[in-house]
Design an enzyme around this catalytic site. Structure first.
Site, PDB file in Angstrom:
ATOM      1  N   CYS A 113       0.815  -1.210   0.000  1.00  0.00           N
ATOM      2  CA  CYS A 113       0.000   0.000   0.000  1.00  0.00           C
ATOM      3  C   CYS A 113       0.855   1.270   0.000  1.00  0.00           C
ATOM      4  CB  CYS A 113      -0.946   0.011   1.185  1.00  0.00           C
ATOM      5  SG  CYS A 113      -0.133   0.297   2.768  1.00  0.00           S
ATOM      6  N   LYS A 144       4.424   3.148   6.946  1.00  0.00           N
ATOM      7  CA  LYS A 144       5.311   2.158   6.346  1.00  0.00           C
ATOM      8  C   LYS A 144       6.404   2.820   5.500  1.00  0.00           C
ATOM      9  CE  LYS A 144       3.824  -1.730   7.935  1.00  0.00           C
ATOM     10  NZ  LYS A 144       4.705  -2.583   8.766  1.00  0.00           N
ATOM     11  N   ASN A 169      -0.866  -8.515  -0.967  1.00  0.00           N
ATOM     12  CA  ASN A 169      -1.900  -8.964  -0.035  1.00  0.00           C
ATOM     13  C   ASN A 169      -1.627 -10.397   0.424  1.00  0.00           C
ATOM     14  OD1 ASN A 169      -3.903  -6.647  -0.385  1.00  0.00           O
ATOM     15  ND2 ASN A 169      -3.620  -7.322  -2.489  1.00  0.00           N
TER      16      ASN A 169
END
Length: 322
Positions: A113, A144, A169
Site C-alpha cells: 500500500c 510504512k 496482499n
C-alpha cells in the site's frame, strides 16, 4: 556462504501474527533455531525504555520487524490516527534501538500500500513517492514509508545493514477473520463459510468486484524473508527494498467466486456498489526478487483449500469453547 548463520540469535517482533509466525516457521525450517519471539504482553514495543532493556539483556544479532497495527479498508478509514501513530512509534523504537544495540542485520516488513493509487502496473520499486496514495489506507501507508526511509537513511549514513520487503496482499494461517476489521480475502472466507452454515441463498460483497488484486500465501512470504536475509544486499544504485508477490492478479469478483468454490457455497453473489472499491489495480513487479533466485510456489487454488480448512478448524475450536 550466506549473510546469516545458525549461530545468529534472531529477534522476531510480531511473531504471534500471521506474517511474523510464518517468518519464524521458515527460519526454523531453514535451520535457524535461536529465536526470540516476545509477545505484546511480554514486551510493549511502544515503550522505548523497556525495548532498550530487552535488547541489552537478550543481545539479538538479527532482527525482523513484522509487528504492526493492521486492518482492512473499514478499520483504516475509521481509525486513521491509530494506524499512523502506533505504527510510527513501533517502527521508530525498534529500528533505532536495533541500530544502537549493534544488531548485525535487520529486516523491515512493509506493505504494497506504500505505492501511489494510480501507479503504472505492474508496480516497480521505483514507483514509491511518485504520486498520491490510496485515501482509504493513507495513514498506514505513510507509516510504512517512514519505516522504509528510516532503514534506508541508517544504511546510507551509518552503514546499518537494514533491508525491507514489501509483500502484496497476504493470506493463510493466523489471518484475522474479524467481520469488520479484516482484509478482503479472510473477510470473504468468513462471509461465505457463514452463508454455507446458515444455508442462505445469497452473499453480498463490498464494491463492484472489478478491482484487481494479487494474493500471496504467507508461507511464501516467510521463505522470501529467509531468502532475502541470506542473500540480498542492495547495490549502490538499487532501491533499499524489494517487492514480494506472485506477479499474478485477479478481480475481486473472480476471488469471490474462488472462495465460494473453496467453501462450498452454491448460491448467488451480489455486490454492494455503495461500498468503496479502493485502488483499482495493484499488481507488483516481482522481477528483481526473481532475478535473485526466488519465486512464490503456492498457487491460490491450493492455498485457498488449506486456508479454508484452517479457518474452519479455528472456527469449530472457538465455538466449542463458548
Amino acid at each position: 556462504m550466506t549473510l546469516i548463520n545458525p549461530d545468529d540469535c534472531f529477534a522476531i517482533f510480531g511473531a504471534r501474527g500471521m506474517a511474523g509466525s510464518a517468518i519464524s516457521r521458515a527460519l526454523e525450517h531453514a535451520g535457524y533455531r535461536q529465536q526470540l519471539r516476545p509477545s505484546r504482553q511480554e514486551l510493549d514495543l511502544i515503550d522505548q525504555l523497556a525495548l532498550q532493556r530487552w535488547f541489552a539483556e537478550n543481545q539479538p544479532t538479527v532482527v525482523v520487524l513484522a509487528a504492526a497495527k493492521v486492518g482492512g479498508i473499514h478499520a483504516n478509514n475509521t481509525y486513521p490516527t491509530d494506524f499512523l501513530l502506533e505504527n510510527l512509534k513501533i517502527q521508530t523504537n525498534v529500528i533505532e534501538t536495533a541500530w544502537c544495540s549493534g544488531v548485525r542485520r535487520f529486516l523491515f516488513l512493509g506493505s504494497s500500500c506504500i505505492y501511489p493509487k494510480f501507479a503504472e502496473q505492474p508496480i516497480q520499486e521505483e514507483a514509491l513517492l511518485t504520486g498520491p496514495l490510496e485515501p482509504t489506507n493513507e495513514c498506514y501507508a505513510i507509516a510504512k514509508i517512514a519505516g522504509i526511509k528510516l532503514c534506508e537513511a541508517l544504511s546510507k549514513q551509518h552503514g546499518f545493514d537494514a533491508i525491507s520487503l514489501m509483500p502484496t496482499n497476504l493470506y493463510g494461517p493466523g489471518d484475522n477473520y474479524h467481520p469488520e476489521n479484516s482484509h478482503v480475502l479472510p473477510a470473504l472466507i468468513r462471509r461465505f463459510h457463514e452463508a454455507v452454515e446458515a444455508k442462505v441463498p445469497t452473499v453480498t460483497c463490498w464494491g463492484t468486484g472489478t478491482p484487481l488484486r494479487e494474493f500471496l500465501h504467507v508461507d511464501d512470504l516467510g521463505e522470501a524473508c529467509v531468502f532475502a536475509l541470506e542473500h540480498w544486499v542492495p547495490g549502490p544504485k538499487d532501491p533499499s527494498f524489494l517487492n514480494v508477490g506472485t506477479g499474478i492478479d485477479m478481480t475481486i469478483a473472480q476471488l469471490a467466486k474462488a472462495v465460494a468454490e473453496a467453501t462450498g457455497f452454491k448460491g448467488e453473489i451480489r455486490w454492494d456498489t455503495s461500498k468503496p472499491d479502493g485502488t483499482p489495480k495493484k499488481q507488483l513487479d516481482v522481477s528483481r526478487l526473481a532475478r535473485l533466485g526466488w519465486r512464490s510456489r503456492i498457487s491460490l487454488a491450493n492455498g485457498l483449500v488449506s486456508t479454508v480448512a484452517e479457518f474452519r478448524k479455528q472456527f469449530i475450536q472457538k465455538s466449542s469453547r463458548l
